[in-house]
Design a protein around this motif. Sequence first.
Motif, PDB file in Angstrom:
ATOM      1  N   TYR A   1       0.847  -1.192   0.000  1.00 51.44           N
ATOM      2  CA  TYR A   1       0.000   0.000   0.000  1.00 51.44           C
ATOM      3  C   TYR A   1       0.882   1.241   0.000  1.00 51.44           C
ATOM      4  O   TYR A   1       2.039   1.209   0.414  1.00 51.44           O
TER       5      TYR A   1
ATOM      6  N   LYS B   1      -5.244   6.104   0.041  1.00 53.22           N
ATOM      7  CA  LYS B   1      -4.199   5.113  -0.170  1.00 53.22           C
ATOM      8  C   LYS B   1      -4.427   4.378  -1.490  1.00 53.22           C
ATOM      9  O   LYS B   1      -5.562   4.258  -1.967  1.00 53.22           O
TER      10      LYS B   1
ATOM     11  N   LEU C   1      -3.802   0.634  -2.959  1.00 54.07           N
ATOM     12  CA  LEU C   1      -3.541  -0.734  -2.534  1.00 54.07           C
ATOM     13  C   LEU C   1      -3.300  -1.624  -3.746  1.00 54.07           C
ATOM     14  O   LEU C   1      -3.961  -1.469  -4.779  1.00 54.07           O
TER      15      LEU C   1
ATOM     16  N   GLY D   1      -5.102  -0.910   4.420  1.00 59.01           N
ATOM     17  CA  GLY D   1      -3.886  -0.870   3.629  1.00 59.01           C
ATOM     18  C   GLY D   1      -2.754  -1.652   4.260  1.00 59.01           C
ATOM     19  O   GLY D   1      -1.798  -1.999   3.598  1.00 59.01           O
TER      20      GLY D   1
END
Length: 335
Positions: free
Chosen positions: A221, A233, A235, A333
Motif C-alpha cells: 500500500y 491510499k 492498494l 492498507g
Amino acid sequence: HSGYGYIHAPLADSGDAAVRRVERFVEKPDIDTAAGFLADGNYFWNCGIFLFRPSALVRELRRHAPAVCAEVERAMAGATTDGLFVRPDATAFAAAENISIDFAVMERSSEILVVPVEFAWSDVGSWDAVREMLPADEQGNVLEGEVIALDVTNSLIRSDADMTVAVVGLDNVLCVITHDAAFIAPLSRAQDAKLVVEELRRRGHPRADEPAQAHRPWGSYQTMDRGDRFQTKRLVVKPGGQLSLQKHHHRSEHWIVVNGTAEVTLGSEVRLLQENESLYIPAGTLHRLRNPGKMPLRLIEVQCGHYLGEDDIVRLDDDYGRTAGGEHGASPGES
C-alpha cells in the motif's frame, strides 16, 4: 575513504596474510586518519560480510549481549508461522535492545578473523555512492525521473514522484524526491541523511520509519494524500491475497477498483467488484478484501472520519496470526 568503518588486522608473526586476527574495529575516521590507515597497510574496509556457524554466533551473543540474546530467544520461543513467514513474538522482540550486530558482538568478541580481499565494492550506504555507481551525462549529472536540469553539473537529481523537478545553476548537489519527502544537500553531505532521520524521530514524525510504500504478505500500500479528516491510499493485492476481516470505530471507507477484480466481504454479504466499481464501508461494519483473480488487484481507498489513527482497527480473523490481543497499527492498507 572516510565514509566506511575499518578493521585493524596486523600481519601475524607467521607471515600468513590470507587470514588475520582482528585487533580492533575503527569507526568512520576523518580523511587524514583514513590516509594514515591506507599508508599503514594493515587496515581494511569493513564490508560487513560475516560468515559463522549459528551456534558460534549464539555463543558470542550470550557472552557479550546476554540481555539481547534472552529477549530474542524468548521471542523465537513464542513465534508463530504462516506459510513461509516466521513471526517472532512482537512484545519480546521489542524488549530487546536496539543495537547492531557489529556493536553487540563483532566489536566485542576476541574470536574474530578477517580475510583481506581485493575487488570492486561499495556498501551503497549514501546517495553519493549511488551517484558513483550510475552512468553520468556529459555534465557529470545522474538524472532519474522527470527532471529538468539547466546549468547543473556533477549532481544527482532523482524523482520517484509524479512531479517535475527543475534544478538550475547548481554544482555537486543532491536532490532526491520521493512520494512523501524531499532531501536536498551538497553531495559532500549526502551521508547526513541519517541526521535528518534522527531529527524526525526526535520530533516523533511518522515519516522517520514509515515508508511511502509498505510491503505486506498480501501485497503493498502507498499513502497518496492526507488531511485533517481524510486519507487516501493506493492498494495492490497479489493474486489470492487476502486482508484481515476487520472493522473500524471512527472512520468510514470507500474502495474504488481501478484494475482487476475485488472480492469484498461487507457484513454478511460477499460481492465482486470490477474495474471502476466502488463500495462504501460505514464505520463499525465488518469488512474484508480479497483478490480472487490471477492478476494484481489495484484499488484506491479513501478514509474519512474525525480520527484516522492506525490503531483504529479490530481484527476478527486474519491469515497472518494478528488477531490475538486486537493488534493495532494497521488500516486495510496494512491489514
